[in-house]
Write an enzyme that holds these catalytic residues in place. Structure first.
Site, PDB file in Angstrom:
ATOM      1  N   GLY A 265      29.791  42.202  45.959  1.00 19.15           N
ATOM      2  CA  GLY A 265      28.817  41.647  45.018  1.00 19.15           C
ATOM      3  C   GLY A 265      28.488  42.692  43.974  1.00 19.15           C
TER       4      GLY A 265
ATOM      5  CG  ASN B  97      29.968  46.278  44.509  1.00 17.30           C
ATOM      6  OD1 ASN B  97      29.938  46.227  45.735  1.00 17.30           O
ATOM      7  ND2 ASN B  97      30.893  45.663  43.782  1.00 17.30           N
TER       8      ASN B  97
ATOM      9  CE1 TYR C 100      34.081  36.490  43.061  1.00 16.23           C
ATOM     10  CE2 TYR C 100      35.166  35.402  41.221  1.00 16.23           C
ATOM     11  CZ  TYR C 100      34.661  36.552  41.811  1.00 16.23           C
ATOM     12  OH  TYR C 100      34.732  37.750  41.154  1.00 16.23           O
TER      13      TYR C 100
ATOM     14  NE  ARG D 196      29.632  33.622  43.342  1.00 19.51           N
ATOM     15  CZ  ARG D 196      29.753  34.840  42.782  1.00 19.51           C
ATOM     16  NH1 ARG D 196      30.856  35.171  42.118  1.00 19.51           N
ATOM     17  NH2 ARG D 196      28.777  35.721  42.885  1.00 19.51           N
TER      18      ARG D 196
ATOM     19  NE  ARG E   5      33.058  38.786  38.541  1.00 13.46           N
ATOM     20  CZ  ARG E   5      32.844  39.944  37.956  1.00 13.46           C
ATOM     21  NH1 ARG E   5      32.993  40.050  36.630  1.00 13.46           N
ATOM     22  NH2 ARG E   5      32.496  41.009  38.650  1.00 13.46           N
TER      23      ARG E   5
ATOM     24  CE  LYS F  14      31.277  47.630  31.808  1.00 16.45           C
ATOM     25  NZ  LYS F  14      30.924  47.018  33.119  1.00 16.45           N
TER      26      LYS F  14
ATOM     27  CG  ASP G 128      30.061  46.181  39.975  1.00 14.16           C
ATOM     28  OD1 ASP G 128      29.652  45.631  38.931  1.00 14.16           O
ATOM     29  OD2 ASP G 128      30.702  45.588  40.855  1.00 14.16           O
TER      30      ASP G 128
END
Length: 318
Positions: free
Chosen positions: A34, A38, A103, A105, A165, A219, A251
């Site tokens: 997660g 993390n 996933y 979820r 995501r 990033k 993360d």
């Protein structure tokens, strides 16, 4: 009282315990995964006091998730147990081409989180609250939770990682991500994510979309990262790392950057702290890997540009 409070879903994660095509693997390792937890685990390894707030199901996976995260030294007292919804699942299908993830979820316990969750949190004294763009994609109630958090008066620094995501946004409106990011104090965004979500990738253009946050960190993968803060725009190349798997490195970077920010360090030191922590995740199939030696970390924080460029972090040592 924690230094850093991280809010978001964590799932039971399964990774192959043997080589071969995913369809032929019969033995799997169960761990957890997660984004926000993390960050909490990495922050704990860096010596800060983190807490993780979420919801899990009243099942064995939920128990495993909470106990695993607690084992890193993270305060899990703010995690609720949902008697109706299950703990989400996350599967890494590792093969020769990389690590595709699946996933499971939808309808998870964390998707039932709602604004009322904030009523039970004591935030006075918390220095940073860290969230991501994953939570608002889980459900309407999770989006309402994020909007309430972002809009409430605060005495802490609010950190937001875009964490795009795409599958989670099917049938949902991702335009809210700009709204949420604009309300944060520190924003982390991958250049590749910004290209997919906003069709921009250059730090200056991302800054034009998000002028409000005090700190923007873009990033840029293996190339490095750019900090945009006030009149400063600073690029710091990434370390050369013997990469095992890239999942979780973002993360780790966020945790390192937040650690350095709370220490009051310079822009370059903060970016380097992010890269150094990201290296720990890049060297493992797990989202949270062993730390680099402290002596190496502090030496590299103040290394010359030539020393930094020449550094090579292997899978075993640095």
């Amino acid at each position: 009282m924690p230094d850093v409070l991280c809010l978001g879903e964590t799932m039971a994660m399964f990774v192959p315990a043997e080589p071969g095509p995913p369809a032929e693997v019969t033995t799997w390792h169960r761990t957890v995964g997660g984004a926000e937890s993390n960050v909490a685990c990495h922050v704990a390894a860096l010596g800060l006091r983190p807490a993780w707030v979420s919801a899990v199901g009243d099942d064995a996976f939920g128990t495993a998730v909470v106990s695993t995260i607690a084992s890193f030294g993270v305060d899990v007292s703010g995690v609720t147990v949902d008697p109706e919804r299950p703990t989400g699942l996350y599967v890494k299908e590792r093969d020769a081409s990389g690590s595709p993830v699946r996933y499971y979820r939808r309808g998870s316990a964390a998707s039932g989180m709602a604004p009322a969750l904030l009523d039970g949190l004591v935030l006075d004294g918390v220095r940073v609250v860290h969230t991501s763009g994953i939570t608002p994609a889980l459900s309407d109630s999770c989006l309402a939770l994020m909007r309430r958090l972002m809009g409430a008066p605060r005495t802490f620094t609010l950190s937001f990682d875009l964490n795009w995501r795409a599958p989670l946004w099917t049938g949902r409106d991702p335009s809210v991500l700009r709204e949420l990011a604009s309300a944060a104090d520190i924003v982390f965004v991958g250049a590749d994510e910004a290209k997919l979500v906003w069709d921009v990738e250059e730090p200056a253009r991302i800054r034009a979309l998000l002028p409000a946050p005090a700190t923007l960190v873009v990033k840029q993968g293996a190339a490095g990262a750019t900090l945009v803060e006030g009149d400063t725009e600073l690029f710091q190349p990434a370390l050369t790392v013997d990469v095992v798997e890239p999942v979780g490195a973002g993360d780790a970077f966020a945790a390192g950057f937040l650690w350095a920010t709370l220490a009051g360090w310079s822009p370059r030191r903060r970016l380097r702290a992010g890269h150094l922590r990201a290296a720990t995740a890049l060297r493992t199939h797990h989202d949270v890997g062993p730390s680099l030696p402290d002596a190496y970390v502090y030496a590299m924080l103040d290394a010359s540009e030539a020393e930094w460029a020449a550094a090579y972090v292997t899978g075993e040592s640095s």
